[in-house]
Design a protein around this motif. Structure first.
Motif, PDB file in Angstrom:
ATOM      1  N   CYS A  14      65.812  90.374  27.963  1.00  0.00           N
ATOM      2  CA  CYS A  14      65.973  91.091  29.430  1.00  0.00           C
ATOM      3  C   CYS A  14      67.053  92.400  29.171  1.00  0.00           C
ATOM      4  O   CYS A  14      68.336  92.144  28.663  1.00  0.00           O
ATOM      5  N   PRO A  15      67.353  93.732  29.604  1.00  0.00           N
ATOM      6  CA  PRO A  15      68.066  94.396  29.527  1.00  0.00           C
ATOM      7  C   PRO A  15      69.217  94.583  30.232  1.00  0.00           C
ATOM      8  O   PRO A  15      69.501  93.827  31.424  1.00  0.00           O
ATOM      9  N   ARG A  16      70.510  93.670  29.865  1.00  0.00           N
ATOM     10  CA  ARG A  16      71.982  94.204  29.930  1.00  0.00           C
ATOM     11  C   ARG A  16      71.949  94.294  30.601  1.00  0.00           C
ATOM     12  O   ARG A  16      73.223  93.845  31.818  1.00  0.00           O
ATOM     13  N   LYS A  17      71.983  96.464  31.027  1.00  0.00           N
ATOM     14  CA  LYS A  17      72.172  96.968  30.791  1.00  0.00           C
ATOM     15  C   LYS A  17      71.492  98.207  31.300  1.00  0.00           C
ATOM     16  O   LYS A  17      70.744  97.959  31.664  1.00  0.00           O
ATOM     17  N   GLU A  18      72.180  98.739  32.678  1.00  0.00           N
ATOM     18  CA  GLU A  18      71.204  99.535  32.910  1.00  0.00           C
ATOM     19  C   GLU A  18      70.301 100.680  32.362  1.00  0.00           C
ATOM     20  O   GLU A  18      71.788 101.159  31.208  1.00  0.00           O
ATOM     21  N   PRO A  24      67.034  90.963  38.292  1.00  0.00           N
ATOM     22  CA  PRO A  24      67.789  91.746  38.219  1.00  0.00           C
ATOM     23  C   PRO A  24      69.080  91.086  38.625  1.00  0.00           C
ATOM     24  O   PRO A  24      68.919  90.709  40.038  1.00  0.00           O
ATOM     25  N   TYR A  50      62.346 103.695  36.120  1.00  0.00           N
ATOM     26  CA  TYR A  50      63.749 103.915  35.689  1.00  0.00           C
ATOM     27  C   TYR A  50      64.762 104.180  37.210  1.00  0.00           C
ATOM     28  O   TYR A  50      64.201 104.689  38.196  1.00  0.00           O
ATOM     29  N   PRO A  59      67.378  98.681  36.541  1.00  0.00           N
ATOM     30  CA  PRO A  59      68.470  97.390  36.644  1.00  0.00           C
ATOM     31  C   PRO A  59      68.832  96.896  35.709  1.00  0.00           C
ATOM     32  O   PRO A  59      67.280  96.103  34.671  1.00  0.00           O
ATOM     33  N   GLU A  60      69.825  96.155  35.590  1.00  0.00           N
ATOM     34  CA  GLU A  60      70.610  95.315  34.525  1.00  0.00           C
ATOM     35  C   GLU A  60      69.565  93.764  35.445  1.00  0.00           C
ATOM     36  O   GLU A  60      70.143  93.128  36.396  1.00  0.00           O
ATOM     37  N   SER A  61      69.649  93.334  34.757  1.00  0.00           N
ATOM     38  CA  SER A  61      68.592  92.263  34.756  1.00  0.00           C
ATOM     39  C   SER A  61      68.668  91.172  34.251  1.00  0.00           C
ATOM     40  O   SER A  61      69.611  91.378  32.446  1.00  0.00           O
ATOM     41  N   CYS A 120      62.935  87.887  33.857  1.00  0.00           N
ATOM     42  CA  CYS A 120      63.892  88.595  34.451  1.00  0.00           C
ATOM     43  C   CYS A 120      64.494  88.512  35.316  1.00  0.00           C
ATOM     44  O   CYS A 120      63.502  89.844  35.798  1.00  0.00           O
TER      45      CYS A 120
END
Length: 643
Positions: free
Chosen positions: A108-112, A169, A153, A156-158, A167
């Motif tokens: 999961c994207p840990r930062k925005e 947010p 886009y 969000p960080e998730s 994942c």
């Protein structure tokens, strides 16, 4: 005489199995419930629910089988364990799902991520591709399809939801619309934030107060037998003062208006005067009727007080009865957890079908569509079954207590003995009783569902009829529950099947109709006063404790939580008390009907109840029914109410 015509009541003498066919039916039904669970797990629903699946029908974290006619299906996603939604905030409230493409990703994207370039960089460094499978990371910024196939886009960080591999947010503000639908009254999040922080800062106090309400309930259970007489007097005085005061005020208003209205001769004033007169007269009639009822009922109130006294003794002999609601609640929670889990499985069961947007949905085809209904009936029937088991257990224990002449000879734990009897002999009866309640509950729920669906569409007449039907079914359900409880008591005494027990119990209740009315009105009101007492004292303690913190917390919410908890606890405890009183009453009615205190037909009852019977007999003799008729008059008097 009338005794030989009626079947003898032989308390606790022989135990035989009752309603075996119903037990078999219930077991079959439970097997069916198990089959639904097994079916949904076997068809991969459990894996889909736990591991998650993408919009093309692939389960994340494993190899998948190709589905005909569906793009991107049958991929090997062994290393992509998390479900990622391209537009996680687009929630469809009507169908309760997220309207967005879902993909399996490896992290999961840990930062925005603010731009497509960031998404591309994330894919290259972390190896987690957030755009659809047909795009390579190098094509993210060049390919025109990226606008549709890449996430909205800024991403969000998730973080992954534990156990469920989705994942989500981290910042929940994205679900604002969703939250608004649930909580409309919180306009700005600061109020909500203050309320929650208020609960958090005073959580020790909340826990302490909840414990206090538990302790108070337990104390009340012990002392209610000593204060029952006082409670009845308080109730009587309140009713008298209330009705007299109300009537007095109405007549006073009428007189006042009459003197002032002689000057003003308007139509409205006349109408008001007329209305006041009608109100005052009806209030007077009501008060007179109430006084008459109280006069008739005063003897029967004595029986209610005596029964409450004996119920207090029952709890001293069988202290474990108090914890009965906790076990029931625990079993219900376990069952409901299982039920909801299977319900979630059913939501992802079925064969993959592409919908209008080309996204895969899982739909059940053919007769399997009706598994939902079976599952819902199961929820009601099994929940009612668990509650009925509690009633039967309490009834069994109290019956054992009542019909054991030497209290020293009681079994070591009458409750365990009662559970044992229930499991060995009477599960069928309980299944049948709970099924009858289910039969009434289901139509009521269907009608309520129709009522909510038709809000604002139907005319007033239809709405009124629907409400009337719902109301009638509700009343029927309450009456049946009461009759069921007495039927279980009769089964516990006599080991007869459900129908015979219900009939016998019904006959006894009808013979003692006035006493039943007194116990259910006066007794219930006393218990209600008990609940109010517990809630008020807990609330008062809460206000005094939380008052010290008033400068830096909102203490409305903690107080509401505490009072609700106190009410629930008091309700659980006192509902057991009510059950015990009802069981004792049926035992008492049977005892007075078939025994008269003569040698060989001695009463089983407690001293307190014996005194009540003696007083009734004395008052009958004084009523001038002495002489030769006395012996004959006595028995029907004690059985039915011919005072």
């Amino acid at each position: 005489s009338h005794k030989s015509s009626k079947r003898e009541w032989k308390p606790l003498e022989d135990h035989s199995c009752t309603d075996v066919p119903w037990l078999l039916l219930f077991i079959l039904f439970c097997v069916g419930m198990g089959f639904i669970c097994g079916f949904s797990i076997a068809t991969g629903a459990a894996a889909r629910l736990l591991s998650g699946y993408d919009s093309y029908g692939n389960i994340c974290g494993q190899k998948n089988v190709k589905v005909e006619g569906i793009l991107n299906s049958g991929l090997d996603l062994t290393h992509k364990k998390y479900v990622f939604f391209l537009d996680p905030c687009n929630i469809d409230l009507v169908h309760q799902r997220i309207k967005s493409l879902a993909l399996c990703v490896s992290a999961c994207p840990r930062k925005e991520l603010k731009t497509l370039a960031d998404i591309q960089k994330f894919a290259e460094t972390n190896g987690s591709t957030l755009c659809s499978y047909e795009l390579q990371p190098s094509e993210y910024t060049t390919d025109p399809r990226a606008t549709k196939l890449c996430p909205k886009y800024p991403v969000p960080e998730s973080a992954p939801i534990p156990f469920f591999h989705r994942c989500a947010p981290v910042n929940i503000s994205c679900y604002a619309k969703f939250a608004e639908a649930l909580i409309t009254f919180v306009s700005d999040s600061s109020v909500l934030h203050r309320l929650i922080s208020g609960v958090m800062t005073s959580k020790e106090i909340i826990m302490g107060l909840c414990l206090l309400s538990l302790v108070l309930s337990m104390i009340l259970m012990v002392i209610i037998r000593y204060i029952s007489r006082v409670l009845v007097w308080i109730l009587t005085i309140l009713v008298i003062l209330g009705s007299l005061g109300g009537t007095g005020v109405l007549w006073w208003l009428y007189a006042k208006q009459r003197t002032s209205a002689s000057a003003i001769e308007t139509q409205i004033a006349k109408d008001n005067l007329q209305a006041l007169l009608i109100y005052a007269i009806s209030a007077t009639v009501f008060t007179v009727i109430l006084f008459l009822i109280m006069l008739i009922m005063r003897k029967r109130v004595a029986l209610t007080i005596a029964l409450f006294h004996v119920a207090g003794k029952v709890f001293i002999h069988l202290p474990l009865l108090v914890f009965q609601p906790f076990w029931t609640f625990f079993v219900l929670i376990l069952f409901w957890t299982y039920w909801i889990t299977v319900l979630l499985f059913l939501g992802t069961t079925g064969s993959p079908v592409p919908n209008e947007e080309g996204v895969v949905e899982f739909r059940m085809v053919g007769p399997l569509k009706y598994m939902w209904w079976y599952h819902v009936v199961g929820l009601i029937w099994i929940s009612e079954f668990i509650l009925a088991c509690q009633q039967m257990t309490v009834a069994g224990a109290v019956v054992t207590y009542y019909f054991t002449r030497e209290k020293r000879n009681l079994p070591f734990t009458p409750i365990l003995a009662s559970v044992n009897r229930l499991v060995c002999y009477h599960l069928g009866t309980v299944a049948k009783g709970s099924f009858i309640i289910t039969l009434v509950k289901i139509p009521r729920m269907i009608l309520m569902y129709i009522h909510t669906q038709l809000k604002g569409k139907e005319n007033a007449c239809a709405r009124c009829m629907l409400k009337a039907c719902i109301c009638c079914l509700w009343c029927l359900e309450k009456c049946l529950t009461y009759l069921n409880q007495n039927a279980y008591t009769a089964t516990a005494i006599n080991s007869t099947n459900f129908c015979t027990s219900a009939k016998d119990a019904f006959v006894i209740l009808v013979e003692n109709a006035l006493r039943v009315a007194a116990i259910n009105t006066v007794g219930d009101f006393m218990l209600f006063l008990g609940k109010v007492l517990i809630v008020c004292s807990t609330g008062l303690a809460g206000i005094m404790l939380l008052n010290y913190q008033r400068d830096y917390t909102i203490w409305v919410l903690p107080l509401i939580i505490v009072c609700l908890f106190a009410f629930l606890v008091a309700h659980c405890f006192l509902s057991i008390y009510e059950m015990v009183v009802d069981v004792l009453f049926l035992c008492f009615a049977i005892d007075t009907k078939y025994n008269d205190g003569s040698p060989g037909r001695e009463f089983y009852m407690d001293k307190v109840l014996m005194e009540f019977v003696e007083n009734s007999r004395k008052s009958m003799k004084e009523a001038g029914r002495g002489g030769g008729a006395e012996g004959r008059e006595l028995k029907p008097m004690v059985g039915a109410d011919e005072e």
